[in-house]
Design a protein around this motif. Structure first.
Motif, mmCIF file in Angstrom:
data_model
loop_
_atom_site.group_PDB
_atom_site.id
_atom_site.type_symbol
_atom_site.label_atom_id
_atom_site.label_comp_id
_atom_site.label_asym_id
_atom_site.label_seq_id
_atom_site.Cartn_x
_atom_site.Cartn_y
_atom_site.Cartn_z
ATOM 1 N N HIS A 85 0.835 -1.203 0.000
ATOM 2 C CA HIS A 85 0.000 0.000 0.000
ATOM 3 C C HIS A 85 0.872 1.258 0.000
ATOM 4 O O HIS A 85 0.619 2.207 -0.749
ATOM 5 C CB HIS A 85 -0.911 0.001 1.224
ATOM 6 C CG HIS A 85 -1.723 1.252 1.366
ATOM 7 N ND1 HIS A 85 -2.859 1.478 0.627
ATOM 8 C CD2 HIS A 85 -1.546 2.351 2.145
ATOM 9 C CE1 HIS A 85 -3.356 2.672 0.942
ATOM 10 N NE2 HIS A 85 -2.579 3.213 1.867
ATOM 11 N N GLN A 122 -7.061 -3.233 -4.622
ATOM 12 C CA GLN A 122 -7.389 -1.934 -4.036
ATOM 13 C C GLN A 122 -6.230 -0.953 -4.138
ATOM 14 O O GLN A 122 -6.442 0.259 -4.185
ATOM 15 C CB GLN A 122 -7.758 -2.097 -2.560
ATOM 16 C CG GLN A 122 -8.905 -3.037 -2.289
ATOM 17 C CD GLN A 122 -9.096 -3.258 -0.801
ATOM 18 O OE1 GLN A 122 -9.416 -2.346 -0.049
ATOM 19 N NE2 GLN A 122 -8.865 -4.482 -0.360
ATOM 20 N N HIS A 123 -5.008 -1.450 -4.129
ATOM 21 C CA HIS A 123 -3.849 -0.574 -4.200
ATOM 22 C C HIS A 123 -2.814 -1.135 -5.172
ATOM 23 O O HIS A 123 -1.692 -1.501 -4.797
ATOM 24 C CB HIS A 123 -3.230 -0.336 -2.807
ATOM 25 C CG HIS A 123 -3.448 -1.444 -1.830
ATOM 26 N ND1 HIS A 123 -4.333 -1.364 -0.807
ATOM 27 C CD2 HIS A 123 -2.896 -2.674 -1.758
ATOM 28 C CE1 HIS A 123 -4.318 -2.478 -0.104
ATOM 29 N NE2 HIS A 123 -3.445 -3.281 -0.671
#
Length: 251
Positions: A85, A122-123
């Motif tokens: 992330h 998501q990242h």
């Protein structure tokens, strides 16, 4: 001659410019690490996967080149999440090889079965499975290109038994790295120059977008009354540097 998916993955990483892979060997990536040991790639074993992700992110951020981390199924690949992330937010070209349980164990609530795609898409700029041996080189090349050209993380998910599958690997795929030049148009540049020339006092704060013009920013005060300050290190990296220098860290 047919090649194993593990060999194709390793060769794809080398052609994309990767030098090092950070992770912990074992379990579902044993065939992959075996292929790495026969290549020019350097495997760097870490004590925890999170450390590997941060290390790969640091290397990628400082060099601008592809850095790689790899983990086993279940918690092995999950532990990369914090570093992944952070690397994606910093625009560091990192490629994560997240392995999963063997395909024969998928769908049976196996203890280490995890839907890695839901977690890492998501990242990341790219997050896909190698679902068939013939996809291996194309998926790896797309992943490396996404990480390098879009400046961020790419994730390739591979089931443990997929590494042993073979393919003729007849189609050659290569990473293409365009070098676009982005700047304001001439009218906007003229307006900016007029504002600087007409102002009594000017302060310029240059961020990460100006990292390739470091020398020009530093020389600006020599031929202008403007005060220029450059900061190319992400806030997260500065915070980590501060933590290392704290009395708690030294203890």
């Amino acid at each position: 001659m047919a090649k194993t998916v593990a060999d194709i993955v390793v060769d794809s990483l080398q052609k994309a410019g990767a030098k090092r892979i950070y992770g912990i060997p074992g379990d579902t990536i044993n065939h992959f690490t075996d292929a790495v040991s026969k290549s020019d790639l350097r495997w760097i074993t870490v004590r925890h996967e999170e450390v590997g992700a941060f290390a790969a992110g640091g290397e990628a951020y400082m060099t601008g080149e592809l850095a790689v981390c790899a983990g086993t199924c279940g918690p092995g690949s999950l532990h990369f999440v914090n570093g992944i992330h952070e690397s994606h937010r910093n625009g560091a070209p990192v490629l994560l090889i997240a392995s999963d349980v063997a395909r024969t164990e998928s769908g049976f609530n196996f203890p280490q079965e995890v839907d890695q795609k839901k977690i890492y898409e998501q990242h990341s700029h790219f997050c896909e499975y190698i679902s068939h041996p013939s996809q291996a080189r194309r998926i790896m090349t797309k992943a490396a290109q996404a990480a390098l050209t879009k400046r961020g993380v790419a994730v390739v998910i591979v089931n443990g038994d997929m590494f042993t599958e073979k393919d003729e690997d007849a189609m050659d795929w290569e990473v293409y790295r365009p070098q676009p030049v982005c700047r304001p148009n001439d009218m906007e540049m003229a307006e900016l120059a007029a504002l600087v020339d007409g102002a009594g006092k000017v302060s310029v704060y240059a961020g990460i977008g100006a990292r390739d013009a470091r020398d020009k920013w530093r020389s600006w005060p020599r031929w202008s009354t403007a005060r220029a300050r450059c900061r190319f290190m992400p806030a997260s990296a500065r915070a980590m540097r501060g933590m290392r220098s704290s009395p708690f860290a030294r203890r």
